[in-house]
Design an enzyme around this catalytic site. Structure first.
Site, mmCIF file in Angstrom:
data_model
loop_
_atom_site.group_PDB
_atom_site.id
_atom_site.type_symbol
_atom_site.label_atom_id
_atom_site.label_comp_id
_atom_site.label_asym_id
_atom_site.label_seq_id
_atom_site.Cartn_x
_atom_site.Cartn_y
_atom_site.Cartn_z
ATOM 1 N N ASP A 8 0.859 -1.176 0.000
ATOM 2 C CA ASP A 8 0.000 0.000 0.000
ATOM 3 C C ASP A 8 0.904 1.238 0.000
ATOM 4 O OD1 ASP A 8 -2.401 1.595 0.468
ATOM 5 O OD2 ASP A 8 -1.662 1.786 2.522
ATOM 6 N N ASP A 10 -0.389 5.130 0.869
ATOM 7 C CA ASP A 10 -0.742 6.070 1.942
ATOM 8 C C ASP A 10 -0.802 5.361 3.290
ATOM 9 O OD1 ASP A 10 -1.328 8.709 0.625
ATOM 10 O OD2 ASP A 10 -2.668 7.438 -0.541
ATOM 11 N N LYS A 152 -8.369 -4.991 -4.038
ATOM 12 C CA LYS A 152 -6.928 -5.143 -4.263
ATOM 13 C C LYS A 152 -6.532 -6.618 -4.308
ATOM 14 C CE LYS A 152 -5.257 -0.965 -1.840
ATOM 15 N NZ LYS A 152 -4.322 -0.538 -0.775
ATOM 16 N N ASP A 175 -2.460 -0.668 5.691
ATOM 17 C CA ASP A 175 -2.910 0.051 6.885
ATOM 18 C C ASP A 175 -4.426 0.242 6.998
ATOM 19 O OD1 ASP A 175 -3.150 2.016 4.785
ATOM 20 O OD2 ASP A 175 -3.189 3.544 6.347
ATOM 21 N N ASP A 179 -6.988 -2.966 2.419
ATOM 22 C CA ASP A 179 -5.874 -3.916 2.347
ATOM 23 C C ASP A 179 -6.260 -5.304 2.855
ATOM 24 O OD1 ASP A 179 -3.857 -2.058 1.383
ATOM 25 O OD2 ASP A 179 -4.003 -1.123 3.358
#
Length: 227
Positions: A8, A10, A152, A175, A179
């Site tokens: 990831d 951000d 994802k 995070d 995810d």
């Protein structure tokens, strides 16, 4: 030998103030296995990151709505349905945010991102009224209005196949709730200390350090294992 990575951006490769941590440029250019940047951001952002790292542009954008590997771009989801929800949200007084330029959405192909300052309850109410084909995902950085089933994790499965790899060979770091699907596909999964509850519950390991500091600890351990 180091494993392939699904990272990831951000909250995972950044500082607490949202900047790309300079350690990204120290550790990732020479990583001797594929690195997939998997983000909720629009397609140009992870492509640019890979480019400036001197890496193959192997990316997952828009929470799985866009995947790029080996020069081929794949898009999934129904952007018209997402846009219709956001238009209905606006008609009921909701604000997308981001200012007049709205570079957050300018290049989006499969979803719409709404500012975290927006009326979440109203947005979710409007999305639910659309009939169940559209959902709202809160990444902590935006509310993503997207097609149900786009993730994802599914995109990582497709990218891994294109690379000739087993998705279980990947190590994932992230995070937030977007995810979770990646964690379910990758062989190892880590949530940085600043992760939300959904990511923390889904990850195999919750790290002691947050943001890029946590990711550095994973990369360091993986490098030591491979020696």
């Amino acid at each position: 030998m180091v494993p392939p990575l699904a990272l990831d951006i951000d909250g995972t490769l950044t500082t607490p103030t949202g900047r790309i941590d300079p350690r990204v440029f120290e550790l990732l250019p020479e990583w001797e296995a594929p690195v997939v940047f998997a983000t909720g951001k629009a397609f140009p952002y992870p492509v640019a990151l890979a480019h400036f790292l001197g890496r193959e542009e192997t990316v997952i954008a828009e929470n799985g709505g866009v995947a790029y590997v080996g020069g081929e771009t794949t898009t999934v989801g129904d952007p018209d349905a997402a846009r219709a929800v956001v238009e209905a949200f606006r008609e009921r007084g909701g604000e997308v945010g981001w200012g007049d330029g709205d570079t957050v959405n300018r290049w989006r192909e499969t979803e719409v991102a709404v500012s975290p300052d927006a009326d979440e309850a109203l947005l979710r109410e409007v999305a639910a009224a659309a009939g169940g084909d559209v959902e709202v995902v809160d990444t902590g950085y935006a509310y993503h209005v997207k097609s149900v089933g786009v993730s994802k994790g599914r995109a990582l499965e497709a990218v891994a196949e294109a690379l000739g790899l087993d998705p279980a060979a990947f190590v994932a770091v992230g995070d937030s709730e977007n995810d979770v699907s990646t964690f379910g596909v990758a062989g190892e999964s880590y949530a940085v200390a600043n992760a939300d509850d959904a990511a923390r519950e889904a990850a195999e390991t919750v790290l002691d350090e947050g943001f890029m500091g946590g990711t550095v600890s994973v990369l360091t351990e993986l490098r030591e294992r491979g020696e």
